[in-house]
Enzyme design. Structure first.
Site, PDB file in Angstrom:
ATOM      1  N   LYS A   1      -5.627  -8.119  -7.384  1.00 25.04           N
ATOM      2  CA  LYS A   1      -6.694  -7.934  -6.831  1.00 25.04           C
ATOM      3  C   LYS A   1      -7.355  -7.124  -7.059  1.00 25.04           C
ATOM      4  O   LYS A   1      -7.444  -6.628  -7.517  1.00 25.04           O
ATOM      5  CB  LYS A   1      -6.582  -8.644  -5.268  1.00 25.04           C
ATOM      6  CG  LYS A   1      -6.463  -7.091  -4.575  1.00 25.04           C
ATOM      7  CD  LYS A   1      -6.517  -7.621  -2.603  1.00 25.04           C
ATOM      8  CE  LYS A   1      -6.717  -6.503  -2.066  1.00 25.04           C
ATOM      9  NZ  LYS A   1      -7.504  -6.495  -1.037  1.00 25.04           N
TER      10      LYS A   1
ATOM     11  N   LYS B   1     -10.902  -1.833  -4.369  1.00 28.60           N
ATOM     12  CA  LYS B   1     -11.867  -0.193  -4.220  1.00 28.60           C
ATOM     13  C   LYS B   1     -11.169   0.725  -5.368  1.00 28.60           C
ATOM     14  O   LYS B   1     -12.006   1.611  -5.928  1.00 28.60           O
ATOM     15  CB  LYS B   1     -12.121   0.195  -2.627  1.00 28.60           C
ATOM     16  CG  LYS B   1     -13.195  -1.052  -2.110  1.00 28.60           C
ATOM     17  CD  LYS B   1     -13.270  -0.377  -0.640  1.00 28.60           C
ATOM     18  CE  LYS B   1     -13.955  -1.319   0.745  1.00 28.60           C
ATOM     19  NZ  LYS B   1     -12.468  -1.740   1.675  1.00 28.60           N
TER      20      LYS B   1
ATOM     21  N   LYS C   1       1.071  -1.224  -0.151  1.00 31.47           N
ATOM     22  CA  LYS C   1      -0.176   0.192   0.102  1.00 31.47           C
ATOM     23  C   LYS C   1       0.926   1.337   0.198  1.00 31.47           C
ATOM     24  O   LYS C   1       0.757   1.901  -0.177  1.00 31.47           O
ATOM     25  CB  LYS C   1      -0.618  -0.082   0.899  1.00 31.47           C
ATOM     26  CG  LYS C   1      -1.795  -1.175   1.027  1.00 31.47           C
ATOM     27  CD  LYS C   1      -3.065  -0.591   1.342  1.00 31.47           C
ATOM     28  CE  LYS C   1      -4.392  -1.755   1.742  1.00 31.47           C
ATOM     29  NZ  LYS C   1      -5.573  -1.371   1.845  1.00 31.47           N
TER      30      LYS C   1
HETATM   31  N1  AQP Z   1     -10.448  -9.086  -4.363  1.00 23.94           N
HETATM   32  C1  AQP Z   1     -11.149  -9.380  -2.850  1.00 23.94           C
HETATM   33  N2  AQP Z   1     -10.627 -10.920  -2.764  1.00 23.94           N
HETATM   34  C2  AQP Z   1     -11.628 -11.271  -1.856  1.00 23.94           C
HETATM   35  N3  AQP Z   1     -11.971 -10.726  -0.981  1.00 23.94           N
HETATM   36  C3  AQP Z   1     -11.184  -9.283  -0.458  1.00 23.94           C
HETATM   37  N4  AQP Z   1     -11.820  -8.681   0.013  1.00 23.94           N
HETATM   38  C4  AQP Z   1     -10.703  -7.399  -0.300  1.00 23.94           C
HETATM   39  N5  AQP Z   1     -10.746  -7.683  -1.430  1.00 23.94           N
HETATM   40  C5  AQP Z   1     -10.566  -8.834  -1.837  1.00 23.94           C
HETATM   41  C6  AQP Z   1     -11.814  -8.616   1.181  1.00 23.94           C
HETATM   42  O1  AQP Z   1     -13.300  -7.318   1.671  1.00 23.94           O
HETATM   43  C7  AQP Z   1     -12.859  -7.648   3.359  1.00 23.94           C
HETATM   44  C8  AQP Z   1     -12.594  -6.382   3.871  1.00 23.94           C
HETATM   45  O2  AQP Z   1     -11.053  -5.530   3.124  1.00 23.94           O
HETATM   46  P1  AQP Z   1     -10.790  -3.889   3.523  1.00 23.94           P
HETATM   47  O3  AQP Z   1     -11.786  -2.551   3.107  1.00 23.94           O
HETATM   48  O4  AQP Z   1     -11.259  -4.055   4.733  1.00 23.94           O
HETATM   49  O5  AQP Z   1     -10.232  -3.542   2.985  1.00 23.94           O
HETATM   50  P2  AQP Z   1      -9.176  -3.808   1.233  1.00 23.94           P
HETATM   51  O6  AQP Z   1      -8.245  -5.740   1.547  1.00 23.94           O
HETATM   52  O7  AQP Z   1      -8.193  -3.417   1.726  1.00 23.94           O
HETATM   53  O8  AQP Z   1     -10.249  -4.119   0.783  1.00 23.94           O
HETATM   54  P3  AQP Z   1     -10.058  -3.677  -1.099  1.00 23.94           P
HETATM   55  O9  AQP Z   1     -11.389  -3.886  -1.743  1.00 23.94           O
HETATM   56  O10 AQP Z   1      -8.984  -3.672  -1.974  1.00 23.94           O
HETATM   57  O11 AQP Z   1      -9.968  -1.826  -0.719  1.00 23.94           O
HETATM   58  P4  AQP Z   1      -8.396  -0.823  -0.459  1.00 23.94           P
HETATM   59  O12 AQP Z   1      -8.612  -0.496  -2.123  1.00 23.94           O
HETATM   60  O13 AQP Z   1      -9.401   0.211  -0.433  1.00 23.94           O
HETATM   61  O14 AQP Z   1      -7.460  -1.253   0.114  1.00 23.94           O
HETATM   62  C9  AQP Z   1     -11.520  -7.412   3.703  1.00 23.94           C
HETATM   63  O15 AQP Z   1     -12.070  -9.456   4.389  1.00 23.94           O
HETATM   64  C10 AQP Z   1     -10.839  -8.494   2.477  1.00 23.94           C
HETATM   65  O16 AQP Z   1      -9.712  -9.811   2.767  1.00 23.94           O
END
Ligand code: AQP
Length: 342
Positions: free
Chosen positions: A194, A197, A111
């Protein structure tokens, strides 16, 4: 009863990966666990968030829990910043956790990127706050996707070190709950990243509130390949996709895995169903199931987001219940550490 803590960051664009990897599992855990589902807004601000947008995004995550089927009467839904125990215990854990431990966290490296000096200190100590989220409630189990496994290990280390440092038996060492296949959904544009968001491309993800036309357009545009869908010879004896096959065709297997997850099927069943067909046919079936599964949930989320007072009342009541659970734990922590509280 066994207690679960889990959370999602309100950083907008909730997507299919968040649903299949986290929110759908929350609903499945409700019958067997006492659940605390948090909207982790304090984690969200480890990278810059527009304040007005953060408020909307917090309601969006709460609405997604409710629309997916989490019961707010039985379980706790709240946003993290409403309960001060998270920040208080997070600080104590900043003093228990070691810099060497944090330096090993791969998510920080991902990140923060190349410009690490410019990353917030919050992003660096994020795993200590996550440990506080879990341990403030003495949660016994934490549902984790692949990407959070390392952070849960750190939580376990912090619980053990705190108990040893202060010669107490205060924190349980929480266990991971790992869900089966397809917990890691990849970008629709690039199968090596992956679904996320924060990906600048809207076409990289299907969001939980996309309408049917948008879902169809995104799946149509999703990267696939010109080859036909293979048979079960790409799986090992346990039905797991061989690494070489995934490496050769990451986008193709990502779409097939999404289809399997949405239908609650094994990948072997999906390969049996589509073997020898091209992606044009397959994408129509994928669109149908995505629209059927996500459509009603997306509409309900929109309805809930228009009814702000209801969502806010769920979050407030949840925060009151969460604060009550954390209060005796924090008293034990302050006593153990030696904080005078006349
Ligand atoms: N691509 C993914 N596949 C499966 N599970 C996922 N999660 C996130 N992306 C995937 C799961 O969603 C939960 C919440 O995630 P989070 O919002 O706490 O943060 P993150 O993992 O950093 O999610 P993002 O979507 O990738 O957000 P950004 O782009 O803001 O960093 C977690 O349980 C995660 O495993």
């Amino acid at each position: 009863m066994k207690r679960i803590f889990s959370g999602v960051q309100p950083t907008g664009n909730l997507h299919l990966g968040n649903y299949l990897g986290a929110i759908r599992n929350f609903v499945r855990l409700q019958d067997d666990y006492e659940c605390i589902f948090c909207v982790v807004d304090m984690h969200a601000i480890t990278v810059w968030q527009d304040p007005k947008q953060l408020v909307d995004n917090t309601r969006e995550v709460a609405a997604s829990y409710l629309a997916a089927g989490v019961n707010p009467e039985k379980h706790i839904i709240f946003n993290q910043s409403q309960v001060s125990a998270h920040a208080e215990l997070g600080w104590v854990f900043n003093c228990v956790s070691r810099i060497g431990w944090l330096n090993r966290m791969t998510q920080f490296k991902d990140k923060a990127g190349k410009n690490r000096e410019k990353a917030s200190t919050g992003l660096y100590v994020y795993p200590n706050l996550m440990a506080a989220d879990i341990l403030a409630y003495k949660a016994t189990h934490v549902p984790v996707g692949e990407d959070q496994k390392q952070h849960l290990e750190l939580t376990r280390d912090i619980a053990i070190k705190f108990n040893n440092d202060f010669n107490v038996d205060l924190f349980p060492v929480p266990e991971p709950l790992i869900f089966g296949a397809a917990t890691r959904i990849m970008s629709l544009r690039d199968g090596s990243k992956k679904m996320s968001k924060s990906d600048p491309s809207d076409y990289s993800r299907i969001t939980m509130m996309d309408d049917a036309d948008t879902v169809a357009k995104k799946i149509k545009k999703a990267t696939s390949d010109p080859h036909l869908i293979p048979g079960a010879d790409v799986l090992d004896e346990n039905g797991k996709l061989l690494d070489d096959a995934r490496k050769e065709r990451p986008e193709a297997f990502n779409l097939l895995s999404i289809y399997a997850a949405l239908n609650d099927k094994e990948l072997s069943d999906v390969l049996g169903e589509f073997e020898g067909k091209g992606f044009a046919d397959f994408k129509k079936s994928l669109t149908d199931v995505a629209v059927t599964k996500l459509g009603p949930m997306g509409s309900e989320m929109k309805r809930l987001m228009d009814d702000k007072s209801y969502v806010d009342s769920v979050l407030k009541q949840g925060a009151d219940r969460a604060a009550k659970l954390a209060e005796p734990v924090m008293k034990e922590v302050f006593d153990a550490v030696g904080f005078l509280r006349p």
